[in-house]
Write an enzyme that holds these catalytic residues in place. Structure first.
Site, mmCIF file in Angstrom:
data_model
loop_
_atom_site.group_PDB
_atom_site.id
_atom_site.type_symbol
_atom_site.label_atom_id
_atom_site.label_comp_id
_atom_site.label_asym_id
_atom_site.label_seq_id
_atom_site.Cartn_x
_atom_site.Cartn_y
_atom_site.Cartn_z
ATOM 1 C CB CYS A 1 -1.005 -0.013 1.330
ATOM 2 S SG CYS A 1 -0.132 -0.288 2.802
ATOM 3 C CG HIS B 1 -1.107 4.037 4.593
ATOM 4 N ND1 HIS B 1 -1.717 3.728 5.724
ATOM 5 C CD2 HIS B 1 -0.507 2.834 3.911
ATOM 6 C CE1 HIS B 1 -1.561 2.486 5.966
ATOM 7 N NE2 HIS B 1 -0.907 1.938 4.867
#
Length: 342
Positions: A132, A246
């Site tokens: 990710c 994130h």
């Protein structure tokens, strides 16, 4: 008549699997039949897909000759065992775990960066979805690399708990509620230390060189996706008490200089990138307000490095479960069926 496909989602009850199903529906992927698969204890439960009730099936008994595309997100051990079996039966596997990412005969793909590698699925019938944190970083870096050749990347990540799955989401929620109500937290199980109101400079296992596996994934995957082992990547990965999204602080050095104006121009023209960069309070993207629930990678705080002539600094935010996992997998599947299976 438009071509449609039978699709399996392995790990359908997990945090990423659930979003995979949502994205397949919302993006109107050409699904003929959907097969949500999970462990025996989840088999028999029901989900809704395109207005129909669909029963979750037991992965261990599933016949992969029924499907042409399989989206896997149930952990490396499951992918290790079942992805090759599915591929042998004619199902093209798009695997969201780390198990196949470094295999030379398995393409590692971010569609905005190296969609041409999807064609290499024929080697083993498997395409790997990157980590990710690597995905959002490379979506942002691709236009800069094409223009000026990136030589070195310093990156610090601030990663949401959803990257660890549903148990970590529950742990953060529970700890936060207890602490806000003056209660002691229970012994952590998802993480080695308290995550609520804390930052853990540790994601995945520690390796012999002192870096964690999460950090080294960013090194290996960047070099593989950019097809350039000379790119130096210096990562630090931290877990923060954020549910979804994130964040990354990026400091790069390029072979030729990129001005702030040119960097902005390149970012704004890039597929999958949104620039949010006003030099005022709130003029930047954050995990909770922009990253979560959105599909784009957001770039903010663009500025020249004070210590390197050809240095550039910026802030990158993205939804780790969407673009960092489920969406990227579906985008690979979209290119696959359009260009190779259609």
């Amino acid at each position: 008549m438009d071509k449609t496909f039978d699709v399996a989602v392995v790990g359908a009850t997990g945090a990423v699997g659930q979003v995979m199903l949502e994205i397949l529906e919302s993006r109107d992927f050409p699904v003929r039949n959907i097969y949500p698969l999970a462990s025996p204890r989840s088999a028999g439960k029901q989900i809704q897909f395109k207005g129909k009730t669909v029963k979750i099936e037991d992965l261990t008994n599933f016949d992969f000759t029924q499907v042409q595309v399989g989206l896997f997100s149930a952990g490396g051990a499951i992918s290790k065992e079942y992805a090759p079996k599915a591929a042998e039966l004619g199902c093209v596997v798009i695997d969201n775990t780390s198990y196949f990412r470094q295999a030379e005969d398995v393409p590692l793909v971010v569609p905005e960066v190296n969609a041409n590698r999807i064609a290499d699925y024929t080697r083993r019938g498997i395409i790997a979805n990157p980590n990710c944190s690597t995905i959002q970083m490379l979506v942002a870096l691709k236009p800069l690399h094409d223009f000026a050749t990136i030589e070195r990347i310093n990156v610090a990540t601030y990663q949401a708990v959803s990257g660890s799955g549903n148990s970590a989401i529950s742990e953060l929620a529970d700890q936060s509620a207890r602490l806000m109500n003056g209660q002691p937290i229970q012994s952590p199980t998802a993480y080695p230390k308290q995550i609520a109101f804390n930052v853990l400079p540790h994601i995945d296992d520690f390796m012999d060189n002192g870096y964690t596996k999460e950090e080294m994934k960013m090194v290996w995957e960047t070099q593989k996706i950019f097809a350039d082992e000379s790119i130096k990547v210096n990562p630090t990965a931290a877990r923060v008490p954020v549910f979804y999204g994130h964040s990354e602080a990026l400091h790069i050095e390029t072979k030729s200089k990129i001005s702030i104006a040119k960097a902005r121009e390149l970012f704004e023209a890039a597929e999958g990138v949104t620039v949010m960069d006003s030099r005022e309070p709130g003029g930047y993207a954050t995990a909770a307000t922009e990253g979560a629930t959105h599909d784009d990678v957001f770039v903010s705080r663009i500025r020249e490095d004070l210590t390197f002539e050809n240095g550039l600094n910026f802030w990158v935010v993205s939804d780790n479960v969407r673009k960092g996992a489920a969406l990227n997998s579906v985008q690979i599947a979209e290119r696959l069926v359009a260009d190779h299976l259609g």
